[in-house]
Design an enzyme around this catalytic site. Structure first.
Site, PDB file in Angstrom:
ATOM      1  CE  LYS A 159      -3.430   2.510   2.719  1.00  0.00           C
ATOM      2  NZ  LYS A 159      -4.255   2.540   3.949  1.00  0.00           N
ATOM      3  CG  ASN A 213       8.444   6.350  -3.047  1.00  0.00           C
ATOM      4  OD1 ASN A 213       7.923   5.560  -3.829  1.00  0.00           O
ATOM      5  ND2 ASN A 213       8.535   7.655  -3.292  1.00  0.00           N
ATOM      6  NE  ARG A 214       5.943  -0.118   2.664  1.00  0.00           N
ATOM      7  CZ  ARG A 214       4.807  -0.026   1.965  1.00  0.00           C
ATOM      8  NH1 ARG A 214       4.404   1.143   1.493  1.00  0.00           N
ATOM      9  NH2 ARG A 214       4.084  -1.100   1.734  1.00  0.00           N
ATOM     10  CG  MET A 215      11.510   7.342   1.596  1.00  0.00           C
ATOM     11  SD  MET A 215      13.011   6.803   2.450  1.00  0.00           S
ATOM     12  CE  MET A 215      13.786   8.400   2.713  1.00  0.00           C
TER      13      MET A 215
END
Length: 214
Positions: free
Chosen positions: A9, A191-193
């Site tokens: 997600k 972007n999982r940042m």
């Protein structure tokens, strides 16, 4: 067996930057809690996971309901003789966590749990529905029982016993306040940042604010 590696997600609903983060984490918790209430979609915004270190040495987590929060800490109620109650008596270091997936937010609170004053537990107990008060008296929480029927019969007996009478708070039931030493706020980002801001309480009772890598 089921492969979950394709479950993904993208988190894109908000951001958590230093210019909008207050110096007091309780203020930010309050703001996020109110925003989650107003956003809707979660039946129980105050549902939180409480993790303790059990007498067997293993951590254990379970969901309970937050009933009050103040600048001093976070309050919930339970059976003091339950597994979590016995764990807290042996080791008061606990962790609370909230995950509000609708707003892509998580809060992790480390702190020490201690019993609240008895009159405060009395006041909350008296505010509960009759069925909840009787249930607290009927259930030997976390103990092995022979059957569901055993519990139902015990509740029925108490209903007859207390018919027309006031149900007093059992001495083994009451509240804990978790006084935080660390509060981390997590906001999902693309972007999982992800954004992670952690507050840590110093010896002179001031909060230090730091950004953590995702």
């Amino acid at each position: 067996m089921k492969d979950l590696s394709n479950y993904r997600k993208s988190y894109e609903k908000s951001a958590l930057t230093e210019d909008v983060v207050p110096d007091d984490p309780i203020v930010l918790f309050r703001d996020w809690f109110i925003q989650m209430e107003e956003f809707g979609g979660t039946a129980e915004v105050n549902a939180m996971t409480v993790s303790t270190i059990g007498l067997d040495g293993f951590p254990k987590s379970r969901v309970v309901l937050l009933k009050q929060f103040t600048y001093e800490g976070f309050i919930f109620f339970t059976n003091y003789n339950s597994e979590k109650g016995r764990a807290i008596a042996a080791n008061p270091n606990v962790c609370l966590s909230f995950f509000w997936h609708e707003m892509e937010r998580q809060i992790i609170i480390k702190g020490k749990a201690e019993k609240i004053a008895e009159n405060l537990s009395d006041g909350y107990f008296e505010s509960r529905p009759l069925g909840s008060r009787l249930g607290a008296a009927a259930s030997p929480q976390s103990e092995v029982v022979p059957s569901r029927e055993y519990l139902d019969e015990k509740l029925q007996q108490l209903e007859k016993e207390y018919q027309g009478k006031e149900v007093q708070r059992p001495l083994h039931w009451g509240g804990y306040i978790v006084k935080p030493v660390s509060i981390e706020f997590w906001q999902g980002r693309p972007n999982r940042m992800h954004d992670r801001i952690r507050f840590t309480l110093t010896e002179d009772l001031n909060w230090v604010k730091e950004r953590l890598a995702p």
